[in-house]
Design an enzyme around this catalytic site. Structure first.
Site, short mmCIF file in Angstrom:
data_model
loop_
_atom_site.label_atom_id
_atom_site.label_comp_id
_atom_site.label_asym_id
_atom_site.label_seq_id
_atom_site.Cartn_x
_atom_site.Cartn_y
_atom_site.Cartn_z
NE ARG A 120 -3.88 -2.15 2.30
CZ ARG A 120 -3.70 -3.10 3.22
NH1 ARG A 120 -2.73 -2.96 4.11
NH2 ARG A 120 -4.46 -4.17 3.23
CE LYS A 142 -2.72 12.92 -15.16
NZ LYS A 142 -3.21 13.11 -16.54
CD GLU A 184 3.61 15.92 -23.67
OE1 GLU A 184 3.09 16.91 -23.12
OE2 GLU A 184 2.98 14.87 -23.93
CE LYS A 226 2.62 17.23 -15.73
NZ LYS A 226 2.89 15.94 -16.37
CD GLU A 236 -6.15 14.56 -15.24
OE1 GLU A 236 -6.22 13.39 -14.90
OE2 GLU A 236 -5.54 14.94 -16.24
NE ARG A 240 -2.34 16.51 -13.40
CZ ARG A 240 -1.71 15.74 -12.55
NH1 ARG A 240 -1.99 15.84 -11.27
NH2 ARG A 240 -0.80 14.89 -12.95
CG ASN A 244 -4.57 16.00 -20.86
OD1 ASN A 244 -3.67 15.19 -21.00
ND2 ASN A 244 -5.27 16.11 -19.75
CG HIS A 247 -2.03 15.15 -24.48
ND1 HIS A 247 -1.35 16.32 -24.68
CD2 HIS A 247 -1.15 14.31 -23.86
CE1 HIS A 247 -0.12 16.22 -24.17
NE2 HIS A 247 0.01 15.01 -23.67
CG HIS A 251 -4.54 10.34 -25.74
ND1 HIS A 251 -5.09 10.81 -24.56
CD2 HIS A 251 -3.21 10.22 -25.50
CE1 HIS A 251 -4.12 10.98 -23.66
NE2 HIS A 251 -2.98 10.62 -24.21
CG HIS A 264 2.57 10.60 -25.73
ND1 HIS A 264 1.20 10.47 -25.64
CD2 HIS A 264 2.90 11.67 -24.96
CE1 HIS A 264 0.73 11.42 -24.85
NE2 HIS A 264 1.74 12.15 -24.42
#
Lengths: 363, 363
Positions: A120, A142, A184, A226, A236, A240, A244, A247, A251, A264
């Protein structure tokens, strides 16, 4: 040694940005004490940097274990993640063991999720060895693995203890991946800082030539922006999402082409042009801005036109894929658009207009 | 309707304790709005309570999906967890989807970990249908799955939005499992509240007969004490470890016998007697206290003698298993002992003394 402090209360940490810091034991001295460290890397990075990181950590930890994963996004799955758990348990690692992620975004995402989940939660440190992971995954907490039905579907928000961006590790990075990382970096101009965008216009050649001072500034400014955005929205829920930019279209390209055909950053690059074009057609920016963005992306060695992902109904396929994106809510696509250079906004847009943009922007 | 408020800042939630609340739509009205809910349950509980929960939730959520897992601790693994992710993705569930865990501790642990990990976190609600899960897993935010080399090795701390303990669901619980749940109730006496212990001595027969008022009080007081402990130590760095009274010996029994042969609560019951005996031999409590605890455990229908897990070297096997427990640090076993009735303390103990206790307490 440049250091950016990420301020998240009791989850605060530092990002160190410099040349040649991995082999120095001083880099690691402030980390929590533990009986063991475990380095996770992949079979491409291991021959290059594993030995020097291991040697540096051995001055700090009585035991330094390693787990070497197969390289590639296609291994960002549960089976591969389990190799990390197997390694932790086989070595009797307790809940103070520090995990080190040595590699690009895939290694960072998987090691971070393993650290978030093992007993955990155990401490972890990121040592990103690609430009993309240095500017992107070193801030934001993330972590994730993929599910056969979607990218990054299973993961956690989990902050590292420390991020060490050693620019020396970029020397072995293929030029195509360096460019993908620049996508990016460029992103931060239109959404937040047009002064940085102007700087990039002057320094894009120096960055592609890996001039050290230029790299330090680009990485530093990217993580600062960032961090500023994430600091206001750690989980998020709103702001935030502007990170993207590019993106949503990107994506769809990655998913539609099959992951791995486009990097990417390449999908994000063409996606930024498409999102800028959509912004223009909604009256938010002018054609000169779109042209300026397109030109910088092209000079960074990146695609400025979207991929054709369906020969019959290309726009339809884009819309279908964008609707199942994680950021969609109840089927409505939320685009990150540019509301005047340097400012992002989240909006939906009429399907017909989105179709026009896709038709105009894809090869 | 009895409600216990768990105060964890922005992660605060309520535990509702009452008879017959699952089928009432009012029970669920304050939950976050979403396009969909997904109920996770198992093939034993589904025929009993799935339809009534589903009907109640349909007044609140446009879509209510379900995933039915195979019953049993042996399925608390990644493959089974993945059935939840498959169900979420097959139904196009977004990051606002609310997960409901309908079942005992295994369903709660797995659903909680799925909720913590799906898209890096979606809301979840616990509807525990065993006494053990009502008093134990409804507070503390622990979620996990097992790894072949260790129980609960992979998981997260993740808090529910709401816990609904419907005592009516205990009517279908086998007597042996009700007793196993009582072990975790009894635990709170020696570590925190001897007044509650006295109350249990007067009401253990009423509890075994499932008298409603007695059950409400036992569940309520247990979650109150657990909440008080957890509230001071959400991430288990110190005080919280006292909740593992009886568990160090108990886990060794479960692992040594093969999980499933002894119920968790049965291992804890015999483990509490062993930990009390160890406390006595360290001069912390007297024989009268040990006898009082042993007697209540026996009246609850629980074992008071430890299992023999190795015919050759029983004490050696216990020590070996206890040393790899998650709570051990660098191989040292930390026991939860009773430092006078109503007060727990964390301590190590000489191996020779631990061996004496094991030899004296096992059948």
């Amino acid at each position: 040694m440049e250091t950016v402090q990420i301020d998240l209360g009791e989850r605060s940490y530092s990002i160190v940005i410099d040349q040649g810091v991995v082999p120095q034991s001083a880099t690691w001295q402030k980390l929590p004490k533990a009986a063991a460290a475990l380095i996770v890397t992949n079979d491409v990075v291991a021959p290059l940097y594993l030995a020097s990181l291991k040697a540096a950590l051995q001055t700090q930890y009585p035991q330094v274990h390693e787990v070497i994963l197969p390289d590639g996004e296609e291994h960002k799955d549960w089976q591969t993640l389990n190799l990390i758990f197997d390694g932790l348990l086989a070595n009797g690692c307790d809940r103070k063991t520090v995990l080190f992620a040595l590699g690009g975004g895939v290694v960072g995402d998987m090691t971070g999720f393993a650290a978030a989940s093992y007993m955990r939660g155990v401490p972890f440190v990121q040592v990103p060895t690609t430009l993309l992971s240095q500017v992107d995954s070193s801030v934001g907490g993330k972590t994730a693995i993929n599910h056969p039905q979607g990218k990054n579907m299973i993961g956690a928000f989990y902050q590292p203890q420390l991020v060490v961006c050693d620019l020396a590790t970029l020397a072995t990075l293929p030029a195509r991946e360096l460019s993908a990382g620049l996508a990016e970096v460029i992103k931060y101009g239109p959404i937040a800082d047009m002064e940085f965008f102007s700087w990039l216009e002057s320094h894009v050649d120096a960055l592609r030539a890996q001039e050290s001072a230029a790299l330090v500034h680009a990485v530093r400014r990217s993580v600062e922006i960032k961090a500023w955005v994430v600091g206001q929205d750690e989980k998020e829920s709103g702001l935030r999402a502007i990170l993207n930019f590019g993106h949503t279209f990107g994506h769809a390209m990655e998913a539609g082409m099959g992951y791995g055909n486009w990097l990417h950053g390449e999908g994000v690059a063409a996606g930024m042009v498409m999102a800028a074009e959509l912004s223009k057609r909604l009256g938010l920016v002018d054609e000169a801005f779109v042209q300026r963005l397109r030109s910088l992306i092209e000079r960074a060695g990146l695609p400025v036109r979207g991929a054709v992902i369906d020969a019959q109904d290309n726009a339809g396929r884009y819309l279908e894929l964008m609707r199942v994106d994680k950021k969609s809510e109840a089927g409505e696509i939320r685009f990150v658009l540019i509301d005047g250079p340097g400012k992002a906004v989240m909006r939906s847009a009429p399907d017909a207009l989105v179709r026009e943009v896709i038709d105009a922007c894809c090869v």
